[in-house]
Design a protein around this motif. Structure first.
Motif, mmCIF file in Angstrom:
data_model
loop_
_atom_site.group_PDB
_atom_site.id
_atom_site.type_symbol
_atom_site.label_atom_id
_atom_site.label_comp_id
_atom_site.label_asym_id
_atom_site.label_seq_id
_atom_site.Cartn_x
_atom_site.Cartn_y
_atom_site.Cartn_z
ATOM 1 N N ASN A 20 144.185 59.768 58.007
ATOM 2 C CA ASN A 20 145.612 60.055 58.113
ATOM 3 C C ASN A 20 145.785 61.449 58.693
ATOM 4 O O ASN A 20 145.058 62.368 58.335
ATOM 5 N N ILE A 21 146.764 61.605 59.566
ATOM 6 C CA ILE A 21 147.047 62.908 60.163
ATOM 7 C C ILE A 21 148.106 63.609 59.311
ATOM 8 O O ILE A 21 149.214 63.114 59.138
ATOM 9 N N SER A 22 147.749 64.758 58.785
ATOM 10 C CA SER A 22 148.632 65.521 57.918
ATOM 11 C C SER A 22 148.917 66.883 58.544
ATOM 12 O O SER A 22 148.693 67.083 59.738
ATOM 13 N N SER A 23 149.411 67.796 57.743
ATOM 14 C CA SER A 23 149.633 69.175 58.187
ATOM 15 C C SER A 23 149.738 70.072 56.958
ATOM 16 O O SER A 23 149.812 69.591 55.829
ATOM 17 N N ALA A 48 149.515 62.186 48.998
ATOM 18 C CA ALA A 48 149.380 61.558 47.683
ATOM 19 C C ALA A 48 148.858 60.128 47.823
ATOM 20 O O ALA A 48 147.976 59.700 47.069
ATOM 21 N N LEU A 49 149.371 59.398 48.789
ATOM 22 C CA LEU A 49 148.912 58.036 49.037
ATOM 23 C C LEU A 49 147.432 58.019 49.411
ATOM 24 O O LEU A 49 146.675 57.161 48.954
ATOM 25 N N THR A 50 147.012 58.995 50.190
ATOM 26 C CA THR A 50 145.601 59.107 50.570
ATOM 27 C C THR A 50 144.738 59.286 49.334
ATOM 28 O O THR A 50 143.707 58.629 49.168
ATOM 29 N N ARG A 51 145.134 60.192 48.445
ATOM 30 C CA ARG A 51 144.365 60.454 47.220
ATOM 31 C C ARG A 51 144.323 59.221 46.324
ATOM 32 O O ARG A 51 143.285 58.892 45.752
#
Length: 69
Positions: A20-23, A48-51
């Motif tokens: 996922n691309i975050s910042s 949060a969804l990634t975790r």
């Protein structure tokens, strides 16, 4: 996990990678600064969804949220 509907396919194969691309705006510490409210909330939710997703899968899976900057 519903948000990642392709996880069952990856589990069937026993292997998978999700990136996922975050910042920096997705960090809790960024919530106290001004501006970009909706963007910050969306990145925080994605982080949060990634975790959550990484705790639900078993096998050779890696799920990351990365900041390209």
């Amino acid at each position: 996990m519903q948000a990642y509907s392709f996880i069952p396919l990856m589990e069937k194969r026993g292997y998978g990678r999700i990136i996922n691309i975050s910042s920096d705006y997705g960090a809790m510490s960024a919530m106290s600064s001004e501006g970009a409210g909706a963007y910050k909330i969306s990145k925080l939710a994605m982080n949060a969804l990634t975790r959550m997703a990484e705790t639900e899968v078993r096998g050779d899976f890696k799920i990351y949220a990365v900041d390209p900057c």
